[in-house]
Write an enzyme that holds these catalytic residues in place. Structure first.
Site, PDB file in Angstrom:
ATOM      1  N   HIS A  59     -24.525  29.000 101.761  1.00 23.56           N
ATOM      2  CA  HIS A  59     -25.350  28.256 100.814  1.00 23.56           C
ATOM      3  C   HIS A  59     -26.332  27.324 101.520  1.00 23.56           C
ATOM      4  CE1 HIS A  59     -21.799  29.436  98.449  1.00 23.56           C
ATOM      5  NE2 HIS A  59     -22.629  29.476  97.423  1.00 23.56           N
ATOM      6  N   GLU A  70     -28.605  40.658  92.245  1.00 21.21           N
ATOM      7  CA  GLU A  70     -29.933  40.255  92.712  1.00 21.21           C
ATOM      8  C   GLU A  70     -30.893  41.438  92.807  1.00 21.21           C
ATOM      9  OE1 GLU A  70     -27.204  37.038  93.507  1.00 21.21           O
ATOM     10  OE2 GLU A  70     -27.100  39.184  94.025  1.00 21.21           O
TER      11      GLU A  70
END
Length: 358
Positions: free
Chosen positions: A163, A93
């Site tokens: 998540h 990321e």
């Protein structure tokens, strides 16, 4: 234990059904003239397609976007525009956002996807120390305003603590970037196109729970919606409710139930969190005298705290009750106990009653 799990499953099913019903609510849905009924992930896909088609300097990249991504938001884009404009990146990321900053600094439109908002933290330094400060530290000689970072955020019913997080407040503390969160398909398409074309870097959080559940009429062509402009989606006189993203559907149902008990609620979708529309919220609170804020993120340090502080400063003499916050709990996001963690309709309704009867 098995009985309790069955009850939890029943609650989740009811919440999903609620989102389906409310996605077509007249007050939550915008005018869809000349539109087509689509869900939220399709609206995102349309916005990306328009961005790529209208500007040859636009690029979409991230983990697995080449074949459509986990939530299928980039389906078909690599085939249509080529793998040099829609392409996969390594699972890194920090590298994704760092590459996007460089791409945008060269005058391109960089649209970076973070697969889940929970995994945006490795890129935190790049966003808050590089992208947010790029224009300022160069004395406006350089900028990376063409950068948009997309990330699915929030509860999904089965995501657990890696998540399901809502990290928007972390980024709202940083001058130099904008934070945008849509509530519905039409809002998602118009706000995403506005974010991509905005001259500032934008972090765009997409409510993953609504990708397939939220359906409404969405114009098929190119359009944008204004950033930093809240929308009053339900008029009322007794209390103001403020939220964003998927939480709006839950708040809408609470408003409907409150109305049955004679309480008139005004519901505002903030849409853009930074810079947020203080004037619209202030005008509403001056009318109603009460404010309730609801978001999925934990209550401590959540963006609701900033809204509360600002409105108390601006409307202190007009407030008839303390500002209420109905938010996620100060715990890691749970799995089977998600319904207890979430700011549900009943929690909001109870807070509405307590605030109005203060």
């Amino acid at each position: 234990m098995a009985t309790n799990l069955k009850k939890l499953g029943s609650i989740l099913t009811k919440q999903a059904s609620l989102v389906r019903r409310l996605s077509s609510s007249p007050s939550l849905a915008s005018d869809g003239a000349n539109g087509k009924s689509i869900n939220l992930y399709t609206a995102i896909n349309q916005a990306l397609q328009i961005a790529l088609d209208s500007d040859p300097r636009s690029y979409v990249f991230g983990e697995d976007v080449g074949f459509g991504g986990v939530f299928r938001c980039t389906t078909g884009l690599a085939d249509q525009f080529g793998k040099h404009r829609v392409f996969n990146t390594p699972l890194c990321e920090q590298g994704i956002v760092g590459f996007g900053i460089g791409l945008a600094a060269m005058g391109n439109r960089a649209i970076a996807e973070i697969q889940f908002a929970d995994y945006i933290f490795p890129a935190f330094d790049q966003i808050v120390n590089e992208a947010a400060k790029f224009r300022y530290r160069s004395g406006n000689e350089f900028n990376c305003g063409g950068l948009t970072v997309r990330a699915p955020y929030g509860a999904v019913g089965h995501g657990g603590h890696y998540h399901s997080q809502s990290p928007e407040a972390f980024f709202c503390h940083v001058p130099g970037i904008k934070v945008v969160i849509p509530r519905s398909p039409k809002e998602a398409k118009g706000l995403l196109l506005a974010s991509i074309r905005d001259p500032n870097p934008v972090v765009f959080f997409e409510p993953k729970w609504l990708y397939r559940l939220a359906v409404e009429e969405v114009p098929e062509g190119d359009y944008t919606l204004p950033l930093s402009q809240a929308e009053v989606i339900r008029e009322g006189s007794d209390i103001t409710l403020v939220g964003w993203g998927a939480q709006l559907a839950v708040m809408e149902q609470a408003c409907i139930d409150a109305e049955k008990e004679g309480i008139s609620c005004e519901l505002i979708d903030l849409r853009t969190l930074i810079p947020w529309d203080k004037e619209t919220v202030e005008a509403s609170v001056r009318k109603t005298g009460r404010l309730l804020i609801s978001h999925e993120a934990p209550v401590t340090g959540g963006f609701g705290a900033e809204i509360s502080a600002s409105i108390v400063e601006r409307c202190f003499l007009r407030l008839e009750a303390p500002v209420a916050r109905v938010c996620g709990l100060d715990t890691p996001f749970p799995l089977v106990f998600e319904p207890f963690y979430m700011p549900t309709k009943n929690k909001i309704l109870d807070a509405i009653k307590d605030t109005v009867n203060f």
